[in-house]
Motif scaffolding. Structure first.
Motif, PDB file in Angstrom:
ATOM      1  N   VAL A  84      52.826 -18.703  -4.926  1.00  0.00           N
ATOM      2  CA  VAL A  84      51.725 -18.442  -5.740  1.00  0.00           C
ATOM      3  C   VAL A  84      50.774 -17.616  -5.022  1.00  0.00           C
ATOM      4  CG1 VAL A  84      50.006 -18.806  -7.386  1.00  0.00           C
ATOM      5  CG2 VAL A  84      52.253 -20.101  -7.534  1.00  0.00           C
ATOM      6  N   VAL A  85      50.426 -18.008  -3.978  1.00  0.00           N
ATOM      7  CA  VAL A  85      49.696 -17.248  -3.038  1.00  0.00           C
ATOM      8  C   VAL A  85      50.585 -16.437  -2.122  1.00  0.00           C
ATOM      9  CG1 VAL A  85      48.024 -17.415  -1.120  1.00  0.00           C
ATOM     10  CG2 VAL A  85      47.787 -19.063  -2.930  1.00  0.00           C
ATOM     11  N   ALA A  86      50.824 -15.053  -2.411  1.00  0.00           N
ATOM     12  CA  ALA A  86      51.824 -14.191  -1.898  1.00  0.00           C
ATOM     13  C   ALA A  86      51.484 -13.573  -0.744  1.00  0.00           C
ATOM     14  CB  ALA A  86      52.268 -13.488  -2.927  1.00  0.00           C
ATOM     15  N   LYS A 105      44.610 -12.464   5.526  1.00  0.00           N
ATOM     16  CA  LYS A 105      45.372 -11.118   5.125  1.00  0.00           C
ATOM     17  C   LYS A 105      46.241 -11.610   4.072  1.00  0.00           C
ATOM     18  CE  LYS A 105      44.774  -8.959   9.517  1.00  0.00           C
ATOM     19  NZ  LYS A 105      45.257  -8.480  10.825  1.00  0.00           N
ATOM     20  N   GLN A 106      46.241 -12.659   3.459  1.00  0.00           N
ATOM     21  CA  GLN A 106      46.983 -13.068   2.229  1.00  0.00           C
ATOM     22  C   GLN A 106      46.815 -12.377   1.207  1.00  0.00           C
ATOM     23  OE1 GLN A 106      46.694 -17.483   1.996  1.00  0.00           O
ATOM     24  NE2 GLN A 106      48.809 -17.494   3.135  1.00  0.00           N
ATOM     25  N   ARG A 107      47.679 -11.888   0.490  1.00  0.00           N
ATOM     26  CA  ARG A 107      47.434 -11.003  -0.887  1.00  0.00           C
ATOM     27  C   ARG A 107      47.614 -12.111  -1.871  1.00  0.00           C
ATOM     28  NH1 ARG A 107      46.757  -6.179  -2.512  1.00  0.00           N
ATOM     29  NH2 ARG A 107      46.507  -5.014  -0.975  1.00  0.00           N
ATOM     30  N   ARG A 108      46.784 -12.224  -2.836  1.00  0.00           N
ATOM     31  CA  ARG A 108      46.975 -13.315  -3.893  1.00  0.00           C
ATOM     32  C   ARG A 108      47.155 -12.530  -5.155  1.00  0.00           C
ATOM     33  NH1 ARG A 108      44.267 -17.599  -1.215  1.00  0.00           N
ATOM     34  NH2 ARG A 108      43.578 -16.781   0.815  1.00  0.00           N
ATOM     35  N   LEU A 109      47.356 -13.393  -6.181  1.00  0.00           N
ATOM     36  CA  LEU A 109      47.753 -12.881  -7.636  1.00  0.00           C
ATOM     37  C   LEU A 109      46.615 -13.183  -8.293  1.00  0.00           C
ATOM     38  CD1 LEU A 109      51.525 -13.334  -8.115  1.00  0.00           C
ATOM     39  CD2 LEU A 109      50.224 -11.300  -7.759  1.00  0.00           C
ATOM     40  N   GLY A 110      46.113 -12.404  -9.417  1.00  0.00           N
ATOM     41  CA  GLY A 110      45.083 -12.684 -10.152  1.00  0.00           C
ATOM     42  C   GLY A 110      45.011 -11.934 -11.428  1.00  0.00           C
ATOM     43  N   GLU A 111      44.208 -12.168 -12.418  1.00  0.00           N
ATOM     44  CA  GLU A 111      44.118 -11.578 -13.610  1.00  0.00           C
ATOM     45  C   GLU A 111      42.798 -11.027 -13.808  1.00  0.00           C
ATOM     46  OE1 GLU A 111      44.558 -12.499 -18.370  1.00  0.00           O
ATOM     47  OE2 GLU A 111      45.481 -14.100 -16.699  1.00  0.00           O
ATOM     48  N   ILE A 148      43.056  -8.724  -1.776  1.00  0.00           N
ATOM     49  CA  ILE A 148      42.838  -9.544  -0.485  1.00  0.00           C
ATOM     50  C   ILE A 148      41.504 -10.181  -0.621  1.00  0.00           C
ATOM     51  CG2 ILE A 148      42.660  -9.484   1.900  1.00  0.00           C
ATOM     52  CD1 ILE A 148      45.014  -7.374   1.703  1.00  0.00           C
ATOM     53  N   ILE A 149      41.015 -11.079  -0.287  1.00  0.00           N
ATOM     54  CA  ILE A 149      39.721 -11.696  -0.385  1.00  0.00           C
ATOM     55  C   ILE A 149      39.061 -11.324   0.911  1.00  0.00           C
ATOM     56  CG2 ILE A 149      38.140 -13.760  -0.361  1.00  0.00           C
ATOM     57  CD1 ILE A 149      40.372 -14.928  -1.913  1.00  0.00           C
ATOM     58  N   ALA A 150      37.959 -10.752   0.551  1.00  0.00           N
ATOM     59  CA  ALA A 150      36.962 -10.074   2.026  1.00  0.00           C
ATOM     60  C   ALA A 150      35.545 -10.669   1.687  1.00  0.00           C
ATOM     61  CB  ALA A 150      37.085  -8.737   2.161  1.00  0.00           C
ATOM     62  N   LYS A 151      34.739 -10.549   2.659  1.00  0.00           N
ATOM     63  CA  LYS A 151      33.208 -10.595   2.295  1.00  0.00           C
ATOM     64  C   LYS A 151      32.738  -9.643   2.238  1.00  0.00           C
ATOM     65  CE  LYS A 151      32.283 -15.053   3.349  1.00  0.00           C
ATOM     66  NZ  LYS A 151      31.862 -15.862   2.358  1.00  0.00           N
ATOM     67  N   GLY A 152      32.057  -9.392   1.222  1.00  0.00           N
ATOM     68  CA  GLY A 152      31.125  -8.145   0.712  1.00  0.00           C
ATOM     69  C   GLY A 152      29.810  -7.746   1.349  1.00  0.00           C
ATOM     70  N   PRO A 153      29.202  -6.683   1.398  1.00  0.00           N
ATOM     71  CA  PRO A 153      28.072  -6.500   2.281  1.00  0.00           C
ATOM     72  C   PRO A 153      26.842  -7.420   1.931  1.00  0.00           C
ATOM     73  CG  PRO A 153      28.327  -4.730   0.501  1.00  0.00           C
ATOM     74  CD  PRO A 153      29.446  -5.649   0.470  1.00  0.00           C
ATOM     75  N   ALA A 154      26.801  -8.214   0.832  1.00  0.00           N
ATOM     76  CA  ALA A 154      26.008  -9.058   0.349  1.00  0.00           C
ATOM     77  C   ALA A 154      26.198 -10.707   0.902  1.00  0.00           C
ATOM     78  CB  ALA A 154      25.715  -8.889  -1.091  1.00  0.00           C
ATOM     79  N   ALA A 165      37.072  -9.159  -4.088  1.00  0.00           N
ATOM     80  CA  ALA A 165      38.379  -8.628  -4.132  1.00  0.00           C
ATOM     81  C   ALA A 165      38.607  -7.321  -3.562  1.00  0.00           C
ATOM     82  CB  ALA A 165      39.099  -8.737  -5.551  1.00  0.00           C
ATOM     83  N   THR A 166      39.275  -6.950  -2.709  1.00  0.00           N
ATOM     84  CA  THR A 166      39.591  -5.792  -2.073  1.00  0.00           C
ATOM     85  C   THR A 166      41.125  -5.416  -1.978  1.00  0.00           C
ATOM     86  OG1 THR A 166      38.834  -4.278  -0.141  1.00  0.00           O
ATOM     87  CG2 THR A 166      39.616  -6.546   0.443  1.00  0.00           C
TER      88      THR A 166
END
Length: 114
Positions: free
Chosen positions: A22-24, A41-47, A94-100, A105-106
């Motif tokens: 599920v966490v691809a 660096k894990q790609r994840r699935l979402g909606e 991919i989950i990343a930290k944004g500027p804030a 999600a990037t």
């Protein structure tokens, strides 16, 4: 058109060339914009939960460990190949930290119909 999660996992497995949980992790990580820092660096699935093309941002819902759900902010600049993103679309990201300092999600990609 709404895509099933099974079709999305299958498409991601084919794109990644192997088995997918599920966490691809399809094998290739996408570069994040300079303003964000990749957490893993894990790609994840979402909606796609909500997206407003006129405003250029929205939210993606995904499953967390333990069965809970989380929401991530995404911006049109974080989408890899722009398409008409709509509520219910299945995406990988991919989950990343944004500027804030918040998680974003990037490298968002649409999972094509399988």
């Amino acid at each position: 058109m709404r895509k099933s999660i099974v079709a999305a996992v299958t498409a991601l497995a084919i794109a990644g060339g192997g088995a997918v949980t599920v966490v691809a992790t399809p094998g290739t990580a996408q570069a994040a914009p300079a303003s964000s820092k990749i957490k893993d660096k894990q790609r994840r699935l979402g909606e796609v939960y909500w997206y407003d093309a006129a405003k250029g941002f929205g939210y993606i819902t995904y499953r967390l460990a333990g069965g809970a759900y989380g929401n991530l902010f995404t911006h049109h600049s974080l989408i890899e190949k722009p398409w008409k993103m709509e509520q219910g679309d299945i995406v990988s990201f991919i989950i990343a930290k944004g500027p804030a300092g918040y998680d974003v999600a990037t490298g968002v990609k649409e999972i094509a119909d399988a």
